[in-house]
Design a protein around this motif. Sequence first.
Motif, short mmCIF file in Angstrom:
data_model
loop_
_atom_site.label_atom_id
_atom_site.label_comp_id
_atom_site.label_asym_id
_atom_site.label_seq_id
_atom_site.Cartn_x
_atom_site.Cartn_y
_atom_site.Cartn_z
N ALA A 42 -2.80 -75.11 129.18
CA ALA A 42 -3.60 -73.88 129.07
C ALA A 42 -2.88 -72.74 129.79
CB ALA A 42 -5.00 -74.09 129.65
N PRO A 43 -2.07 -71.96 129.06
CA PRO A 43 -1.37 -70.84 129.69
C PRO A 43 -2.30 -69.82 130.32
CG PRO A 43 -0.50 -71.30 127.50
CD PRO A 43 -1.76 -72.11 127.64
N SER A 44 -3.56 -69.80 129.83
CA SER A 44 -4.52 -68.84 130.39
C SER A 44 -4.95 -69.21 131.80
CB SER A 44 -5.75 -68.75 129.48
OG SER A 44 -6.39 -70.00 129.37
N VAL A 45 -4.69 -70.45 132.21
CA VAL A 45 -4.98 -70.84 133.59
C VAL A 45 -3.87 -70.26 134.46
CG1 VAL A 45 -5.32 -72.76 135.19
CG2 VAL A 45 -6.17 -72.92 132.85
N THR B 129 5.50 -62.86 136.49
CA THR B 129 5.29 -61.92 135.38
C THR B 129 4.42 -62.55 134.32
OG1 THR B 129 7.47 -60.93 135.80
CG2 THR B 129 6.48 -60.51 133.66
N GLU B 130 4.64 -63.84 134.09
CA GLU B 130 3.82 -64.59 133.14
C GLU B 130 2.37 -64.63 133.62
OE1 GLU B 130 4.72 -68.63 130.71
OE2 GLU B 130 4.55 -68.88 132.89
N ALA B 131 2.17 -64.83 134.91
CA ALA B 131 0.82 -64.87 135.47
C ALA B 131 0.13 -63.51 135.34
CB ALA B 131 0.87 -65.29 136.94
N ALA B 132 0.87 -62.43 135.61
CA ALA B 132 0.29 -61.10 135.49
C ALA B 132 -0.12 -60.80 134.05
CB ALA B 132 1.28 -60.06 135.99
N LYS B 133 0.67 -61.29 133.11
CA LYS B 133 0.38 -61.06 131.69
C LYS B 133 -0.88 -61.80 131.26
CE LYS B 133 2.40 -61.70 127.11
NZ LYS B 133 3.58 -62.19 126.36
N ASN B 134 -1.08 -63.04 131.74
CA ASN B 134 -2.20 -63.87 131.30
C ASN B 134 -3.45 -63.68 132.16
OD1 ASN B 134 -0.70 -65.09 129.23
ND2 ASN B 134 0.17 -66.58 130.65
N ALA C 209 -0.64 -61.37 141.38
CA ALA C 209 0.60 -61.55 140.62
C ALA C 209 1.56 -60.39 140.86
CB ALA C 209 0.28 -61.69 139.13
N TYR C 210 1.05 -59.16 140.77
CA TYR C 210 1.91 -57.99 140.97
C TYR C 210 2.40 -57.89 142.41
CZ TYR C 210 1.14 -56.02 136.33
OH TYR C 210 1.13 -55.80 134.97
N HIS C 211 1.55 -58.28 143.35
CA HIS C 211 1.98 -58.27 144.76
C HIS C 211 3.18 -59.20 144.95
CE1 HIS C 211 1.37 -58.05 149.19
NE2 HIS C 211 1.83 -59.31 149.13
#
Length: 276
Positions: free
Chosen positions: A64-67, A92-97, A107-109
């Motif tokens: 589940a990439p959304s996790v 970056t993947e985490a910030a996107k999802n 994520a951005y931090h």
Amino acid sequence: MKLYITYIFMLISGLSFAQDKDKERERQLALESAKNYVYEGNELIDADNYINAEMEYRKAISQAPSVVAGSYNLGNTYYDKGNYEEALYRHTEAAKNATSKIEKHNAYHNIGNVLMKEELCKEAVEAYKNALRNDPNDDETRYNLAIAKECAAQQKQEQDKEEENKDEDKENEDKKEDKKEDKKKEDPKDKGDQDKKDGEDQKDEDGKPKDEKDQGKGDKKEDKRQEGQPKPQPGQLSPQQIKNLLEAMNNQEQKVQEKMNAEKQKGAKIKTEKDW
């Protein structure tokens, strides 16, 4: 007929509902499975087992990439291991999802932290700004943003100075090249002027070559000498030759006389050693 059509419509609707329910059930199962993988990964991280933890986080992302926790925690794992390129990719993947502001903020931090490790200060400033847009009250992010801004300003100053030095070096190099070109252009002319000057030195005020004029004087002098004295007849000595011969005989006689006097003086020397 109407009843038949109604029955078919209800049947299709039922099937569609069942399919949607199945899909929702599968999605929920995938989410639960992904969360379990994340949990297992966290346990392995606490045990300093980064290799197996990485495997569990990857399973979570696959399920589940959304996790977001899977990508986020995997990014942190790479960050701790010093693999900043992979850490940047996962955050970056985490910030996107991410779907919530807190997830985006975190994520951005972390993206900003990775960029600072890579000395990409200007890019880090933008990452921290994005983090603050999702949580303006985070003091740690604001502090990191101030550090990133100072770093970016210093890098820009160094870059500007480097560009200035490059421009100066290029300007100096161009000047050297110009001097070389000027020298190449001046050399043939200077040589021609020197040749011309040397040629003028070889001429007198009448424009004739000096060597030729001097040679003419020598010829005239020789002719004058020969005109002032009688030319010797064949088989006879000239007056000058007779004079030179008499002088040579006198010199020879004087040398002989000096040698005889020296022998007399030598014979009068007192001996201090006895002959055997």
